[in-house]
Enzyme design. Structure first.
Site, PDB file in Angstrom:
ATOM      1  N   GLN A   1      -3.803  38.106  -5.681  1.00  0.00           N
ATOM      2  CA  GLN A   1      -2.668  37.270  -6.065  1.00  0.00           C
ATOM      3  C   GLN A   1      -3.138  36.149  -6.991  1.00  0.00           C
ATOM      4  O   GLN A   1      -4.214  35.600  -6.738  1.00  0.00           O
ATOM      5  CB  GLN A   1      -2.003  36.647  -4.830  1.00  0.00           C
ATOM      6  CG  GLN A   1      -0.586  36.145  -5.115  1.00  0.00           C
ATOM      7  CD  GLN A   1       0.055  35.461  -3.895  1.00  0.00           C
ATOM      8  OE1 GLN A   1      -0.618  35.143  -2.929  1.00  0.00           O
ATOM      9  NE2 GLN A   1       1.347  35.230  -3.953  1.00  0.00           N
TER      10      GLN A   1
ATOM     11  N   GLY B   1      -5.746  30.768   3.033  1.00  0.00           N
ATOM     12  CA  GLY B   1      -5.490  32.088   3.577  1.00  0.00           C
ATOM     13  C   GLY B   1      -4.778  32.941   2.561  1.00  0.00           C
ATOM     14  O   GLY B   1      -4.205  32.438   1.593  1.00  0.00           O
ATOM     15  N   MET B   2      -4.856  34.252   2.760  1.00  0.00           N
ATOM     16  CA  MET B   2      -4.148  35.189   1.902  1.00  0.00           C
ATOM     17  C   MET B   2      -3.569  36.272   2.799  1.00  0.00           C
ATOM     18  O   MET B   2      -4.288  36.888   3.584  1.00  0.00           O
ATOM     19  CB  MET B   2      -5.107  35.778   0.858  1.00  0.00           C
ATOM     20  CG  MET B   2      -4.457  36.801  -0.068  1.00  0.00           C
ATOM     21  SD  MET B   2      -3.120  36.068  -1.058  1.00  0.00           S
ATOM     22  CE  MET B   2      -2.016  37.478  -1.199  1.00  0.00           C
ATOM     23  N   GLU B   3      -2.264  36.490   2.617  1.00  0.00           N
ATOM     24  CA  GLU B   3      -1.505  37.336   3.531  1.00  0.00           C
ATOM     25  C   GLU B   3      -1.677  38.830   3.295  1.00  0.00           C
ATOM     26  O   GLU B   3      -0.691  39.577   3.331  1.00  0.00           O
ATOM     27  CB  GLU B   3      -0.028  36.953   3.424  1.00  0.00           C
ATOM     28  CG  GLU B   3       0.646  37.246   2.067  1.00  0.00           C
ATOM     29  CD  GLU B   3       0.541  36.142   1.025  1.00  0.00           C
ATOM     30  OE1 GLU B   3      -0.424  35.352   1.095  1.00  0.00           O
ATOM     31  OE2 GLU B   3       1.415  36.074   0.145  1.00  0.00           O
ATOM     32  N   ASN B   4      -2.870  39.307   3.020  1.00  0.00           N
ATOM     33  CA  ASN B   4      -3.072  40.734   2.797  1.00  0.00           C
ATOM     34  C   ASN B   4      -2.532  41.501   4.005  1.00  0.00           C
ATOM     35  O   ASN B   4      -2.877  41.179   5.132  1.00  0.00           O
ATOM     36  CB  ASN B   4      -4.551  41.001   2.539  1.00  0.00           C
ATOM     37  CG  ASN B   4      -5.046  40.293   1.289  1.00  0.00           C
ATOM     38  OD1 ASN B   4      -6.072  39.622   1.305  1.00  0.00           O
ATOM     39  ND2 ASN B   4      -4.308  40.404   0.212  1.00  0.00           N
TER      40      ASN B   4
ATOM     41  N   HIS C   1       1.278  30.608   9.048  1.00  0.00           N
ATOM     42  CA  HIS C   1       1.736  30.782   7.671  1.00  0.00           C
ATOM     43  C   HIS C   1       1.484  32.210   7.168  1.00  0.00           C
ATOM     44  O   HIS C   1       2.400  32.889   6.705  1.00  0.00           O
ATOM     45  CB  HIS C   1       1.045  29.759   6.768  1.00  0.00           C
ATOM     46  CG  HIS C   1       1.454  29.837   5.333  1.00  0.00           C
ATOM     47  ND1 HIS C   1       2.424  29.020   4.789  1.00  0.00           N
ATOM     48  CD2 HIS C   1       1.051  30.655   4.338  1.00  0.00           C
ATOM     49  CE1 HIS C   1       2.590  29.335   3.518  1.00  0.00           C
ATOM     50  NE2 HIS C   1       1.763  30.330   3.216  1.00  0.00           N
ATOM     51  N   GLU C   2       0.249  32.652   7.264  1.00  0.00           N
ATOM     52  CA  GLU C   2      -0.070  33.987   6.722  1.00  0.00           C
ATOM     53  C   GLU C   2       0.648  35.079   7.509  1.00  0.00           C
ATOM     54  O   GLU C   2       1.106  36.070   6.939  1.00  0.00           O
ATOM     55  CB  GLU C   2      -1.586  34.214   6.695  1.00  0.00           C
ATOM     56  CG  GLU C   2      -2.404  33.155   5.948  1.00  0.00           C
ATOM     57  CD  GLU C   2      -1.876  32.780   4.570  1.00  0.00           C
ATOM     58  OE1 GLU C   2      -1.167  33.584   3.952  1.00  0.00           O
ATOM     59  OE2 GLU C   2      -2.161  31.649   4.115  1.00  0.00           O
TER      60      GLU C   2
ATOM     61  N   HIS D   1       4.185  35.522   6.360  1.00  0.00           N
ATOM     62  CA  HIS D   1       4.322  36.318   5.135  1.00  0.00           C
ATOM     63  C   HIS D   1       4.588  37.804   5.437  1.00  0.00           C
ATOM     64  O   HIS D   1       5.048  38.538   4.558  1.00  0.00           O
ATOM     65  CB  HIS D   1       3.060  36.215   4.282  1.00  0.00           C
ATOM     66  CG  HIS D   1       3.040  35.054   3.329  1.00  0.00           C
ATOM     67  ND1 HIS D   1       4.037  34.845   2.386  1.00  0.00           N
ATOM     68  CD2 HIS D   1       2.133  34.063   3.148  1.00  0.00           C
ATOM     69  CE1 HIS D   1       3.722  33.760   1.675  1.00  0.00           C
ATOM     70  NE2 HIS D   1       2.587  33.265   2.117  1.00  0.00           N
TER      71      HIS D   1
ATOM     72  N   GLU E   1       6.863  31.600  -0.755  1.00  0.00           N
ATOM     73  CA  GLU E   1       6.166  30.485  -0.104  1.00  0.00           C
ATOM     74  C   GLU E   1       7.095  29.493   0.594  1.00  0.00           C
ATOM     75  O   GLU E   1       6.724  28.906   1.612  1.00  0.00           O
ATOM     76  CB  GLU E   1       5.255  29.772  -1.104  1.00  0.00           C
ATOM     77  CG  GLU E   1       4.140  30.657  -1.679  1.00  0.00           C
ATOM     78  CD  GLU E   1       3.184  31.235  -0.634  1.00  0.00           C
ATOM     79  OE1 GLU E   1       3.165  30.741   0.507  1.00  0.00           O
ATOM     80  OE2 GLU E   1       2.468  32.202  -0.963  1.00  0.00           O
TER      81      GLU E   1
ATOM     82  N   ASP F   1      -0.686  30.893 -11.913  1.00  0.00           N
ATOM     83  CA  ASP F   1      -1.358  29.941 -11.025  1.00  0.00           C
ATOM     84  C   ASP F   1      -0.832  28.522 -11.213  1.00  0.00           C
ATOM     85  O   ASP F   1      -0.958  27.681 -10.327  1.00  0.00           O
ATOM     86  CB  ASP F   1      -2.874  29.941 -11.276  1.00  0.00           C
ATOM     87  CG  ASP F   1      -3.552  31.105 -10.575  1.00  0.00           C
ATOM     88  OD1 ASP F   1      -2.836  31.885  -9.902  1.00  0.00           O
ATOM     89  OD2 ASP F   1      -4.781  31.253 -10.720  1.00  0.00           O
TER      90      ASP F   1
ATOM     91  N   TYR G   1       6.317  25.609  -1.953  1.00  0.00           N
ATOM     92  CA  TYR G   1       6.030  25.530  -0.519  1.00  0.00           C
ATOM     93  C   TYR G   1       6.941  24.534   0.204  1.00  0.00           C
ATOM     94  O   TYR G   1       7.733  24.896   1.059  1.00  0.00           O
ATOM     95  CB  TYR G   1       4.575  25.104  -0.291  1.00  0.00           C
ATOM     96  CG  TYR G   1       3.563  26.172  -0.633  1.00  0.00           C
ATOM     97  CD1 TYR G   1       2.965  26.930   0.356  1.00  0.00           C
ATOM     98  CD2 TYR G   1       3.202  26.416  -1.951  1.00  0.00           C
ATOM     99  CE1 TYR G   1       2.031  27.908   0.060  1.00  0.00           C
ATOM    100  CE2 TYR G   1       2.267  27.394  -2.261  1.00  0.00           C
ATOM    101  CZ  TYR G   1       1.686  28.142  -1.253  1.00  0.00           C
ATOM    102  OH  TYR G   1       0.775  29.111  -1.556  1.00  0.00           O
TER     103      TYR G   1
ATOM    104  N   LYS H   1      -8.183  23.998  -2.681  1.00  0.00           N
ATOM    105  CA  LYS H   1      -7.367  22.881  -2.223  1.00  0.00           C
ATOM    106  C   LYS H   1      -8.212  21.635  -1.928  1.00  0.00           C
ATOM    107  O   LYS H   1      -7.738  20.508  -2.057  1.00  0.00           O
ATOM    108  CB  LYS H   1      -6.607  23.316  -0.963  1.00  0.00           C
ATOM    109  CG  LYS H   1      -5.874  22.228  -0.249  1.00  0.00           C
ATOM    110  CD  LYS H   1      -5.235  22.722   1.039  1.00  0.00           C
ATOM    111  CE  LYS H   1      -5.237  21.615   2.072  1.00  0.00           C
ATOM    112  NZ  LYS H   1      -4.715  22.037   3.369  1.00  0.00           N
TER     113      LYS H   1
HETATM  114  N1  BES Z   1      -0.255  33.523  -0.768  1.00  0.00           N
HETATM  115  C1  BES Z   1      -0.846  32.255  -0.609  1.00  0.00           C
HETATM  116  C2  BES Z   1      -2.118  32.086  -1.402  1.00  0.00           C
HETATM  117  C3  BES Z   1      -1.975  32.286  -2.903  1.00  0.00           C
HETATM  118  C4  BES Z   1      -0.846  31.896  -3.584  1.00  0.00           C
HETATM  119  C5  BES Z   1      -3.003  32.860  -3.605  1.00  0.00           C
HETATM  120  C6  BES Z   1      -0.753  32.095  -4.960  1.00  0.00           C
HETATM  121  C7  BES Z   1      -2.907  33.058  -4.966  1.00  0.00           C
HETATM  122  C8  BES Z   1      -1.772  32.673  -5.656  1.00  0.00           C
HETATM  123  C9  BES Z   1      -1.121  31.950   0.854  1.00  0.00           C
HETATM  124  O1  BES Z   1      -0.158  32.439   1.714  1.00  0.00           O
HETATM  125  C10 BES Z   1      -1.095  30.459   1.012  1.00  0.00           C
HETATM  126  O2  BES Z   1      -0.083  29.882   0.776  1.00  0.00           O
HETATM  127  N2  BES Z   1      -2.218  29.857   1.410  1.00  0.00           N
HETATM  128  C11 BES Z   1      -2.343  28.438   1.614  1.00  0.00           C
HETATM  129  C12 BES Z   1      -2.369  28.100   3.061  1.00  0.00           C
HETATM  130  C13 BES Z   1      -1.076  27.754   3.688  1.00  0.00           C
HETATM  131  C14 BES Z   1      -1.270  27.295   5.128  1.00  0.00           C
HETATM  132  C15 BES Z   1      -0.255  26.753   2.935  1.00  0.00           C
HETATM  133  C16 BES Z   1      -3.661  27.999   1.037  1.00  0.00           C
HETATM  134  O3  BES Z   1      -4.470  28.864   0.710  1.00  0.00           O
HETATM  135  O4  BES Z   1      -3.903  26.817   0.960  1.00  0.00           O
HETATM  136 ZN    ZN Z   2       1.691  31.446   1.530  1.00  0.00          ZN
END
Ligand code: BES
Ligand code: ZN
Length: 645
Positions: free
Chosen positions: A182, A312-315, A338-339, A342, A361, A416, A424, A599
């Site tokens: 993603q 995290g990534m919701e694979n 969260h994941e 998804h 999101e 991105d 979110y 992050k």
């Molecule tokens: N799907 C996202 C990660 C993502 C979004 C990867 C867009 C690449 C492009 C994942 O579900 C996510 O939101 N992860 C958050 C954690 C969440 C608890 C807010 C993160 O990685 O910070």
């Molecule tokens: Zn997410």
């Protein structure tokens, strides 16, 4: 020839037009060639995926069969992708197949008209490389084609893969590789129609060094883990967007967490991970009770090495997670909520284009909070919602107006760039606003109906709004369409945005105020039983005008520099940079050279480069850290350090 009707991609793309045009955008001086597909089908307005060269409205890929050798010595995935394709009804017999690629070495393309029994070479060409989109791969096909086999290898620098040396793992003995597709990185390891509007099933055979285990976002992981022989098979029988295809290879072990849940990670991390994630099974049950059956079979997690660029990534079937959630006290498991969420919002019902990302999101953040409430109670939910809203407000204060829109325009930009607090937290606040206005019972029924009606489909914001109008607004006079329009299409936070309330946080704010005003000494801050969330709120309430002595006092009283909780450490380090607290310098360097989660890494570098001295330190630290970062994190930090040079 097949003239099948497709429930997803083809409905969206039916009757599409291709318009090629050139566009320049503020952020990207370079011109981008774009393929715009626009349609108007029943009840649906025009849609266009600006982030894919593919032509699913002409020939659509329905299944991807992967055959890979994982070559650690060369940092290459090598093998074939065999695509099951169908020409869309009414489309010219000589329309070629257009796929997305990025830095792939294409060896050969072949086509079959007998379901893969026999193949003939097919002519192909790779177009010019675009910095954001990669390069289109065009394959000429016979009229009645049904399989296309591409032989290829990935580049060692593939944007969607990270190859780790043994020293970057917990065990320090074996190498590790993982993917992160993603938003538009699947194309860097699979030649595919890399648009979230296209849904495919997939299967894979993966060969690795004998002592390592491969896991994928598919069925087969448990079976493979019982027979570690370097030759593994997988299948994903539910149609998913390509950005959910995922693989990891390493010295992995499995531990069961419950009937349908478990965790994969390196042996050195397995006990810690299983302890931290012990509530996972409970979360699955709680989510099912709220929003309907979990439709993916198992739900496992993979805890990755610390360079994983996201939280995290919701694979599907296998959430990928950063080890920075392992706080030792289960306090950061909202990431699991969260994941997991998804699996409904995102994987079951998917954004059709990246401008609809908030559907993924925003819904997921809303669901995440509902899961947290169900498992840990309302006060915890409210603390997390408050932190979310405050973070959003801070971000909005510095964000360009157009980027504050849920239905953001990403044409000509890297998707991105849409990864901000807006999809979110503003998205979640919008849904909470709807819930509060119509009442929870009605809203939950609506959400369940929404998931059922769009299960395994990719939809646009317009489709959501249409569904909302018919199924919620029509029977509720107290929400105006103009209100919905303001939430989705306008900048900023509407005045009626929900304001989460936490009694615990009110107390924390009093402590922060007293400390800041000098009324209370550090040792008198009443923080005895504070949870992680209360600490985060406290640190977030402090400012940049604490002098070194006041920082020292705080540190002495609460040992903040040595905290192992990555979220708390991050907030403290940010505050340390803002206040020139040099006693935290070594910890900052340690943090930035071991953790690659964007992050955390991005705001710390952003803060460092604000002063000449800080910029110098940033460069010194980055010289040591860069090679350990994922390509995505590298690109982010490269950018920060280039700016203002
Ligand atoms: N799907 C996202 C990660 C993502 C979004 C990867 C867009 C690449 C492009 C994942 O579900 C996510 O939101 N992860 C958050 C954690 C969440 C608890 C807010 C993160 O990685 O910070
Ligand atoms: Zn997410």
């Amino acid at each position: 020839m097949m003239m099948k009707k497709y429930p997803n991609a083809a409905t969206i793309f039916a009757g599409a037009l291709i318009l090629g045009f050139v566009l320049t955008s503020g952020a990207f001086a370079q011109t981008m060639k774009e393929t715009v597909r626009s349609i108007s089908s029943a009840g649906q307005s025009k849609i266009a995926d600006f982030h894919s060269y593919a032509n699913p409205h002409q020939i659509v890929v329905r299944h991807v069969d992967l055959n890979w050798n994982v070559l650690f010595d060369r940092k290459v995935l090598e093998g074939t992708a065999t695509l099951t394709v169908e020409r869309v009804a009414g489309v010219s017999d000589n329309a070629p197949l257009m796929l997305d690629t990025r830095d792939l070495k294409i060896e050969k393309a072949e086509a079959s008209t007998d379901g893969g029994k026999s193949y003939k070479n097919a002519e192909f060409s790779v177009g010019a490389n675009d910095k954001i989109l990669g390069a289109p791969l065009t394959v000429q096909l016979p009229p009645n084609v049904n399989r296309v086999r591409i032989s290829y290898a990935t580049a060692p620098t593939a944007s969607g893969l990270q190859w780790l040396a043994p020293e970057q793992t917990a065990g320090r003995k074996e190498p590790f590789m993982f993917s992160q597709a993603q938003a538009i990185h699947a194309r860097s390891f699979i030649p595919v129609q890399d648009s979230p509007a296209v849904r495919v099933t997939y299967s894979a055979r993966v060969r690795t060094p004998k002592n390592l285990l491969a896991v994928m976002s598919a069925e087969g992981n448990e079976q493979n883990s019982r027979q570690r022989d370097g030759d593994y098979q997988f299948k994903m029988t539910r149609a998913i967007p390509p950005y959910l295809i995922a693989i990891a290879v390493g010295d992995l072990q499995f531990k069961s967490l419950g009937a349908r849940t478990g965790v994969y990670t390196e042996p050195a991390m397995i006990e810690k991970s299983a302890f931290e994630l012990a509530d996972t099974e409970k979360m699955v049950a709680a989510t099912e009770k709220l929003f309907g059956a979990y439709r993916w079979g198992r739900y496992d997690l993979l805890v990755l090495p610390p360079s994983f660029p996201f939280g995290g990534m919701e694979n599907p079937m296998l959430t990928f997670a950063t080890p920075t959630i392992l706080a030792g006290d289960k306090s950061l498991v909202s990431l699991v909520a969260h994941e997991l969420a998804h699996s409904w919002s995102g994987n079951l019902v998917t954004n059709a284009t990246w401008r609809d990302f908030w559907l993924n999101e925003g819904f997921t953040t809303y669901l995440e909070r509902r899961i947290i409430e169900a498992v840990y109670g309302v006060p915890r939910r409210e603390m997390e919602a408050t932190l979310g809203r405050r973070g959003l407000e801070e971000e909005l204060a510095e964000m360009a107006m157009p980027d504050q829109i849920l239905h953001v325009d990403l044409k000509g930009r890297d998707p991105d760039e849409g990864f901000t607090g807006v999809p979110y937290e503003k998205g979640a606040l919008f849904l909470r606003h709807l819930e509060e206005t119509v009442g929870r019972e009605k809203f939950d029924k609506f959400v369940r109906g929404y998931f059922d009606a769009h299960a395994f489909q990719s939809i646009t914001t317009e489709t959501f709004v249409d569904y909302l109008n018919v199924n919620l607004l029509a029977s509720n006079q107290n929400i105006a369409r103009a209100d919905v329009e303001e939430w989705i299409e306008k900048s900023g936070l509407p005045k009626n945005a929900p304001q989460p309330k936490s009694d615990a946080f009110v107390k924390v704010e009093t402590e922060a105020r007293n400390y800041l005003s000098g009324k209370a000494a550090a040792k008198n801050v009443r923080a005895a039983n504070w949870t992680t969330q209360e600490w985060l709120h406290f640190l977030g309430s402090l400012s940049s005008d604490l002098n070194a002595q006041r920082m020292t006092e705080l540190d002495r009283a609460f040992n903040l520099t040595t905290r192992g909780n990555a979220e708390i450490a991050f907030q403290w380090l940010l505050l340390s940079i803002k206040n020139d607290y040099s006693a935290a310098d070594a910890r900052l360097e340690e943090f930035l050279t071991t953790i690659g989660r964007r992050k955390f890494v991005k705001p710390l570098f952003d803060e460092l480069v604000k002063t000449p001295n800080g910029r110098k330190r940033a460069n010194e630290i980055y010289a040591k850290a860069r090679s350990g970062y994922h390509p995505i994190t590298q690109a982010t930090v490269d950018d920060i350090l280039k700016r203002g040079k």
